[in-house]
Enzyme design. Structure first.
Site, PDB file in Angstrom:
ATOM      1  N   ASP A 202      25.676 -13.181  12.712  1.00  0.00           N
ATOM      2  CA  ASP A 202      24.036 -13.569  12.854  1.00  0.00           C
ATOM      3  C   ASP A 202      23.656 -15.152  12.540  1.00  0.00           C
ATOM      4  OD1 ASP A 202      24.309 -11.104  13.697  1.00  0.00           O
ATOM      5  OD2 ASP A 202      23.063 -10.252  11.826  1.00  0.00           O
ATOM      6  N   GLU A 413      31.842  -6.008  20.574  1.00  0.00           N
ATOM      7  CA  GLU A 413      32.620  -6.596  21.100  1.00  0.00           C
ATOM      8  C   GLU A 413      32.899  -7.880  20.720  1.00  0.00           C
ATOM      9  OE1 GLU A 413      30.467  -3.887  24.292  1.00  0.00           O
ATOM     10  OE2 GLU A 413      29.785  -5.220  22.036  1.00  0.00           O
TER      11      GLU A 413
END
Length: 544
Positions: A202, A413
């Site tokens: 992030d 993913e």
């Protein structure tokens, strides 16, 4: 093992020039200060607050080999590409500067440390994991060392195994744990040094003091950008769908912004911008409906919209609504729980907010509850929230605009992707820096690197005191010391690049497909190959 994995294991991660050998010295720089709430942090961390920043510099003298060390390491929190190379860099550097050191990998995160469950990490054990994605060599976990008995258990493990160093590889919460553990061990008089390593895709673990990029951001955004680029070209080929793509990043929009810059998607929503403008859900739906209509007026009933998963929580009125529902209305609810019944019980401003949410999402809000009975905000499918909102606005306008939304979520993913060259070298170098800091008795530090837009040989290894990242925040009704999350900077160059191009990318089909992560150098000059390029975010932030 696949042919790709066999090939990839042969890659040799690069190290900064300063730590390529066994000769180095730690230069003490300025004393550091907590990012906020200095008095509170200093009172809670008297032994580790105001530590100096450490710059690791090359030394021309003869190598000074250290006595063998006993070292423990854990993964903490969610996965990020490159984690295995932290283990490898840590192991290799230990053997170089403190030969015959022992490295123990505590299994499944902090729980493994507290229960003394580990596996010894040897050259043979680590070999299959070099340059590989995932955290499965030792596993990870989200347990926290929080209660007094947890600290007692960690201290017992450190003493029972005669550990000189514990390395915690994790994000902001995990490194907050590292800071607490370092302080606790010092108070107990334990010799065990605690070193943190910055991990999170992030990129909300960032500091102008010395954390330019946590590992995993480079690889994960390149994976997502490849998928988005594929969808952009599909969108342009079919010319009949609007693709709403939710991307990881509940607390910050760094991933979405980077993917927008890489692919030139028509719309790239930045949660921090929506918060700064104090937009309502209705205003956001109106904006998106305007974008859809503008493109339709040009004969383009298609497009791509990128959405950070935490977008809903950036809308101020939603937070007020959720707080009222969780703390006031729902705990005392009796009878059938329906959207209409809830709306009738809400005060006027909150009722307006609630009714602005599309009907299907209102129902989901009430049905999807966490174990404590609260609205499970993280389970809200933000992309469908927006798509339904656009449909609602177009319907209310009586618009004949053709709008057919398709929805995607790209998250898992990218978390265990085969790491890029950048992340392979970054992680390997972070492991080496952690070894140097710990072997030299430094505790309460985070291993980090600066100058990351340069080739790896030019990166600058540093030790950053964990307390300089700390502030006080309200958690469960109490002021708690935590590492401050870093949001997208609306005055920063990456956001400004998006803002300058936003109107052009909206109306033009200026899509770019970056393709898969490149892992074979195509140019001879160091740092010029496609595989060596860092993210656009890093490049733009380095511009003065």
């Amino acid at each position: 093992m696949s042919a790709f994995e066999v090939y990839r294991r042969k890659f040799k991660p690069a190290l900064p020039r300063a730590i390529q050998g066994a000769s180095y010295h730690l230069h003490t720089e300025e004393k550091t200060h907590p990012v906020a709430d200095e008095q509170d942090i200093a009172a809670l961390f008297p032994k580790t607050t105001h530590l100096p920043l450490l710059d690791i510099q090359p030394d021309t003298g003869a190598p000074k080999l250290l006595e063998p060390k006993r070292v423990g390491v854990i993964f903490s929190g969610g996965q990020a590409p490159g984690g295995h190379n932290v283990l490898c860099g840590l192991y290799d550097k230990l053997q170089q500067i403190a030969p015959k050191s022992v490295l123990l990998g505590f299994q499944n995160g902090p729980k493994g440390l507290m229960t003394n469950k580990y596996v010894e990490l040897t050259e043979k054990f680590l070999e299959p994991f070099r340059n590989m994605g995932g955290f499965h060599a030792i596993g990870s976990g989200r347990d926290k060392i929080a209660k007094p008995e947890d600290f007692d258990a960690a201290a017992k493990t450190a003493k029972d195994n005669n550990l000189d160093i514990i390395c915690i590889i994790g994000g902001d919460d995990s490194n907050t744990n590292a800071c607490l553990l370092a302080e606790d061990f010092l108070k107990r008089g334990l010799k065990t040094a605690v070193i943190g390593v910055p991990k999170t895709i992030d990129r909300d673990l960032y500091s102008t003091k010395g954390i330019e990029c946590s590992f995993g951001f480079d690889s994960s955004t390149k994976v997502y950008a490849e998928l988005i680029g594929n969808i952009c070209y599909d969108c342009l080929s079919a010319k009949k769908y609007w693709h709403f793509i939710r991307l990881m990043g509940r607390s910050a929009s760094h991933i979405t912004l980077e993917c927008g810059l890489q692919t030139h998607a028509n719309i790239c929503l930045v949660g921090e911008e929506i918060l700064s403008k104090k937009m309502t859900s209705r205003q956001l739906f109106e904006y998106l409906a305007d974008c859809v209509t503008k493109r339709a007026d040009s004969g383009k009933n298609y497009g791509v919209c990128l959405v950070p998963e935490g977008l809903i929580e950036f809308i101020p009125e939603n937070n007020e609504l959720f707080a009222y529902l969780n703390n006031t209305l729902l705990p005392h609810w009796t009878g059938e729980l329906t959207a209409d019944a809830v709306a009738a019980k809400l005060p006027d401003p909150l009722r307006t907010t609630f009714m602005a949410i599309p009907a299907s999402i209102r129902t989901q809000l009430l049905l999807d509850r966490d174990p404590h009975g609260n609205i499970a905000i993280s389970q809200i499918e933000t992309e469908k929230f927006l798509g339904a909102g656009v449909q609602q606005v177009l319907r209310e306008r009586g618009s004949k605009t053709k709008f057919t939304p398709l929805y995607h979520f790209f998250g898992y993913e990218g978390r265990c992707a085969a790491p890029s060259d950048f992340d392979c070298s970054l992680c390997y170098s972070l492991g080496a820096v952690a070894a140097i800091l710990g072997c030299n008795g430094k505790t309460g530090y985070m291993a980090s690197l600066r100058n990351l837009v340069r080739p790896p040989a030019d990166w600058s290894p540093i030790g950053l005191p964990l307390t300089c990242l700390m502030n006080m925040e309200m958690r469960h009704g109490h002021k708690t010391p935590v590492i401050m999350k870093q949001m997208t900077d609306l005055n920063g160059n990456p956001y400004k690049l998006l803002a300058r191009n936003r109107d052009t990318w909206l109306m033009n089909d200026d899509y770019q497909n970056p393709g898969p992560i490149q892992q074979i150098a195509t140019e001879s000059a160091e740092g010029t190959a496609v595989c060596a390029r860092p993210t656009i975010t890093l490049i733009e932030e380095a511009r003065k």
